[in-house]
Scaffold this motif. Structure first.
Motif, mmCIF file in Angstrom:
data_model
loop_
_atom_site.group_PDB
_atom_site.id
_atom_site.type_symbol
_atom_site.label_atom_id
_atom_site.label_comp_id
_atom_site.label_asym_id
_atom_site.label_seq_id
_atom_site.Cartn_x
_atom_site.Cartn_y
_atom_site.Cartn_z
ATOM 1 N N LYS A 1 0.847 -1.198 0.000
ATOM 2 C CA LYS A 1 0.000 0.000 0.000
ATOM 3 C C LYS A 1 0.880 1.245 0.000
ATOM 4 C CE LYS A 1 -0.422 -0.049 4.964
ATOM 5 N NZ LYS A 1 -1.099 -0.252 6.150
ATOM 6 N N ARG A 2 0.293 2.352 -0.374
ATOM 7 C CA ARG A 2 1.041 3.612 -0.355
ATOM 8 C C ARG A 2 0.460 4.505 0.729
ATOM 9 N NH1 ARG A 2 4.294 6.767 -4.825
ATOM 10 N NH2 ARG A 2 4.745 8.571 -3.563
ATOM 11 N N GLU A 3 1.340 4.993 1.594
ATOM 12 C CA GLU A 3 0.903 5.951 2.623
ATOM 13 C C GLU A 3 1.770 7.186 2.494
ATOM 14 O OE1 GLU A 3 1.088 4.349 6.605
ATOM 15 O OE2 GLU A 3 -0.617 3.035 6.216
ATOM 16 N N GLY A 4 1.229 8.248 1.952
ATOM 17 C CA GLY A 4 2.019 9.464 1.722
ATOM 18 C C GLY A 4 3.178 9.169 0.790
#
Ligand code: SF4
Length: 387
Positions: A11-14
């Motif tokens: 996943k991408r967080e920021g």
């Protein structure tokens, strides 16, 4: 039959892309900071599982695409060993085991690390602002007080230097006229009560060292030339410290080369050479200039026509003093055989394990700029020997 564990996710967080492997008892996360990643691809060559591939380095770093990263990590192929974390010269990767940062490859296998040689001699350093300004990676930590005018609660400028001021008034010459006291808050001309007994203006000139900034306006203004001001600066050094944050330093040596007091030592982590075939470069591209994390590549300024003497001006050049041989430019360059990178050594500390030697071999294989894009998200590099 599909097994329940391990489970994988991404996943991408920021700015972070987080790869996850969930095992029965623990959770492994490999985290890529997509902003810090320069697309040098060293992780990709180092990964023993071939889990990392280069992305569209130039386009991503230039901000032309915002949905991708300079490198792609396959969360399923990854064994969460941490080799890429150790080998990333930009500290763009972190490995966490059950939420804690860990590097099993070093702890269990004794894998070596880069031998960072960075130091600032505090005796020689005058705490100027050059290193902080020239560093392309924000690796300089300059802890020096701010002075008045910069922000609220800042130090008075007079405290920036250790100085002593000597103020003298020649009583023979001084008429107690009061001009100096009128001009300067550091001086009071105290007159005695006027009395017919003496029939004269008498008194004394009182000077407050704390309020004096040695401007000498009193000296210039005194009509009797009765004042002398001597200022002795005993130290030209600002209070504070300047240090290098190794985790951000890419060893480009901008700071060491430009330090006016030669207070900085930085050794590059890669040895070797880089060549630019400027005549093959289509002018106007400048992708390599933008991706270079060390600010080492530049577009040469145009020479006046009379100085050219028939030669063709180069459209691109590298300042080898600053190049760290990371290879980001080679990966991003859209032209063929324009940039050739040859690494010959890596500065490390620790034992050269078999795995490290294999990686070193790959990293020291000469390569040149991209020749083709394979799959839409993959670029391939040409190794010089096989090209
Ligand atoms: S942690 Fe190990 S296996 Fe996973 S991507 Fe990094 S180097 Fe490859």
């Amino acid at each position: 039959m599909e097994t329940f564990f391990p489970k994988f996710s991404k996943k991408r967080e920021g700015v972070n892309v987080i790869m996850e492997q969930k095992l029965l008892k623990n959770v492994n996360n490999l985290i890529l900071n997509a902003q810090t990643c320069t697309g040098c691809g060293i992780c990709s060559e180092a990964c023993p599982e071939e889990a990392i591939s280069l992305g569209l380095v130039g386009a991503v770093i230039r901000g032309a695409v915002d949905y991708a990263e300079p490198v792609y990590i396959d969360e399923k192929k990854c064994s969460y060993c941490g080799v890429c974390v150790v080998m990333c010269p930009f500290n763009a990767l972190t490995l966490k085991i059950d939420g804690e940062e860990a590097l099993p490859i070093i702890e269990r296998e004794g894998f070596p690390e880069y031998d960072m040689v960075t130091a600032i001699d505090q005796e020689k350093c005058v705490r100027c602002t050059i290193c902080e300004d020239v560093c392309p990676r924000d690796a300089i930590d300059r802890q020096v007080a701010v002075y008045e005018g910069a922000e609220e609660g800042a130090k008075a400028r007079q405290t920036a230097l250790e100085a002593t001021t000597k103020f003298t008034v020649d009583d023979e010459k001084c008429t107690k006229c009061g001009i100096c006291g009128d001009l300067c808050p550091a001086i009071d001309v105290n007159r005695k009560p006027f009395s017919a007994e003496s029939g004269k203006v008498e008194g004394e000139v009182v000077w407050n060292e704390e309020l004096c900034d040695g401007c000498t306006v009193c000296v210039e203004a005194c009509p009797e030339e009765a004042i002398t001001v001597e200022r002795i600066v005993s130290s030209g050094k600002l209070d504070g410290t300047v240090s290098i944050m190794d985790e951000n330093c890419c060893t480009c040596r901008w700071c060491a080369i430009n330090c006016p007091t030669e207070a900085i030592t930085v050794e590059k982590i890669f040895e070797g050479d880089i060549e630019f075939n400027a005549e093959k470069c289509p002018s106007g591209c400048s992708t390599c200039v933008e991706v270079c994390p060390a600010n080492a590549i530049y577009l040469p300024s145009a020479k006046p026509a009379k100085e050219l003497k028939g030669e063709v001006e180069p459209v691109i050049a590298v300042n080898k003093d600053f190049c760290i041989l990371c290879g980001a430019c080679v990966n991003a360059c859209p032209g063929e055989d324009i940039i050739t990178l040859k690494r010959t050594g890596i500065r490390i500390k620790g034992k050269e394990t078999d795995l490290f030697l294999k990686i070193k071999d790959k990293l020291c294989t000469p390569r040149t700029s991209k020749v083709k894009e394979g799959a839409a998200d993959k670029v391939e590099l040409k190794m010089v020997e096989t090209a």
